[in-house]
Motif scaffolding. Sequence first.
Motif, PDB file in Angstrom:
ATOM      1  N   UNK A  85       0.859  -1.185   0.000  1.00  0.00           N
ATOM      2  CA  UNK A  85       0.000   0.000   0.000  1.00  0.00           C
ATOM      3  C   UNK A  85       0.896   1.236   0.000  1.00  0.00           C
ATOM      4  N   UNK A  86       0.663   2.117  -0.954  1.00  0.00           N
ATOM      5  CA  UNK A  86       1.573   3.242  -1.145  1.00  0.00           C
ATOM      6  C   UNK A  86       0.805   4.565  -1.112  1.00  0.00           C
ATOM      7  N   UNK A 105       4.841   5.412   2.606  1.00  0.00           N
ATOM      8  CA  UNK A 105       4.581   6.752   2.082  1.00  0.00           C
ATOM      9  C   UNK A 105       5.826   7.290   1.402  1.00  0.00           C
ATOM     10  N   UNK A 106       5.654   7.784   0.182  1.00  0.00           N
ATOM     11  CA  UNK A 106       6.736   8.489  -0.507  1.00  0.00           C
ATOM     12  C   UNK A 106       6.634   9.959  -0.132  1.00  0.00           C
ATOM     13  N   UNK A 119      -4.129  -2.022 -11.792  1.00  0.00           N
ATOM     14  CA  UNK A 119      -4.269  -2.708 -10.505  1.00  0.00           C
ATOM     15  C   UNK A 119      -4.623  -1.784  -9.356  1.00  0.00           C
ATOM     16  N   UNK A 120      -4.874  -0.515  -9.678  1.00  0.00           N
ATOM     17  CA  UNK A 120      -5.196   0.479  -8.643  1.00  0.00           C
ATOM     18  C   UNK A 120      -4.137   0.506  -7.536  1.00  0.00           C
ATOM     19  N   UNK A 121      -2.868   0.522  -7.981  1.00  0.00           N
ATOM     20  CA  UNK A 121      -1.773   0.647  -7.010  1.00  0.00           C
ATOM     21  C   UNK A 121      -1.900   1.955  -6.227  1.00  0.00           C
ATOM     22  N   UNK A 122      -2.274   3.022  -6.963  1.00  0.00           N
ATOM     23  CA  UNK A 122      -2.387   4.337  -6.320  1.00  0.00           C
ATOM     24  C   UNK A 122      -3.837   4.524  -5.868  1.00  0.00           C
ATOM     25  N   UNK A 123      -4.091   4.145  -4.642  1.00  0.00           N
ATOM     26  CA  UNK A 123      -5.466   4.187  -4.142  1.00  0.00           C
ATOM     27  C   UNK A 123      -5.595   4.953  -2.840  1.00  0.00           C
TER      28      UNK A 123
END
Length: 479
Positions: free
Chosen positions: A82-83, A103-104, A463-467
């Motif tokens: 999770x990002x 978290x970036x 893939x909805x990585x950024x959710x």
Amino acid sequence: MALGTIEVAAVEGGPVTLPAAAVEELGGGRCGRLLQAGDDGWDAAVLIWNGMAATTPALVLQPASPAEVAAAVRVAADHGVLIGVKGGGHNIAGTSMAPGGLTLDMSRLSAVAVDPAGRTAQVGAGCLLKDVDRETQAHGLAAVLGFVSETGVAGLTLGGGFGYLTRRFGWTVDTLDEVEVVTADGQVRTARADQEPDLFWALRGGGGNLGVATRFGFRLHEVGPTITGGLIAWSADRAAEVLAAYREVTESAPRELTLALTARLAPPAPFLPARWHGQPIVGMVVCHSGADPGGDLAPIRALGDPIVDLVTEKPYAEQQAMLDATQPKGLHYYWKSEFLAELTPAFCDTFLARALAVTSPLSQSGLFHLGGALNERAEDDGAVGNRTARYVMAFAGCWPPPDPRAGEHVAWARQSWEAVRAFSTGGNYLNFQVADDDATRTSAAYGGNYGRLRRAKAAYDPGNLFRVNRNVTPSAGRA
Ligand SMILES: Cc1cc2nc3c(=O)[nH]c(=O)nc-3n(C[C@H](O)[C@H](O)[C@H](O)COP(=O)(O)OP(=O)(O)OC[C@H]3O[C@@H](n4cnc5c(N)ncnc54)[C@H](O)[C@@H]3O)c2cc1C
């Protein structure tokens, strides 16, 4: 840092154990600086503006280049981590922090390069508004950014963006030439109108859905370096009269004049006479960036007898930071907001009644004038939409924790919003949504652009990585 396996939150819910090789990849320097709780810099990295939305990631990465961002995204994608992405940490819903995930923190990407002849600026995605104002104003230029200088450029821009210059030049994304972005496949792309046009269209309002932006290219405009601005305030006994004048002036004001109206209990600020502290007041925040401010401001000054009139010639950058002290990090905030096409008498009556029923000395009710350039573009000119909006209004609840009346402050904002919703354009500002706003609120923010935005999302982030954002694929696992 001792590297081993680490348990983090997974994209699809539940935890995932990162194998030592992945942790080594994240922490070995190729993805930036890796932080865990207790490390130097951790507290600042996880601090966000809205204490009510605070949540903690397991890991923070601080990349210093697009290549480092790309490497981090590839690790997160490979292991289903999770990002979240932090620009300035000012999102009201607190969406920069991936709870239990990675978290970036983009703060090291903070370069601003101005081309004065071409009137453009290349802005790193970790910049705050004040970083850009400082560099652009050195050349008498400005980007269209918001009115609290501690806000992050990235979150504000990706969600649309407005400020004192919006009447003249449109949404912030209407002044965007290009975005450098790392997409879910770990590619660094440059999106422009003529290169990856669907991605560029989607980035112009699509929030954090499309990838991790690393740089923004803005068109600049000649502004200042001095403008005429400041606050003028009256007793709330005169609120109806002041709001009527606000309505009349904003209906015909030149685009160089932007007025915001605020109603609240007077703070104990040194610029307000002590006898007014804690008393209900109504004020206008003025920014005039053109010639003849005197003539344009005459109808406001004709109201007479203000408590204070601090409107004066000042540096534009000072105006941009004028409201910073009213918005300290870490308090609890709960905002409810709508776009309006006009200020009808019925709206004004309801708005004032609710504003005067405020429950916290730190809460305020506000109107911000937007009408002008943004209304002249087509609804589908960028994902941002909302081209019929001429005002944005907000009931902005605020209180210091712990406050036994917190529930009342939330209820005030919610009930006030319910009372005025009938006057909305039907859209809303993505960047003013709170954590309990649901998916229908996000789809309403995009109106007719929602379908095209979802198609771009499916193409660039299947893939909805950024959710961890105002997500446009809300049915896919953890949102
Ligand atoms: C006090 C205050 C004043 C404000 N005034 C204005 C205003 O005048 N005008 C206006 O338009 N808005 C305004 N806003 C709203 C503001 O635009 C949003 O809160 C915005 O999300 C803040 O951006 P940030 O980078 O600071 O937020 P963050 O919390 O750091 O990020 C918010 C979201 O943006 C996305 N994001 C951030 N960085 C990146 C990146 N590099 N790549 C991809 N996605 C990213 C992520 O989805 C993240 O969850 C204000 C907010 C506050 C709290």
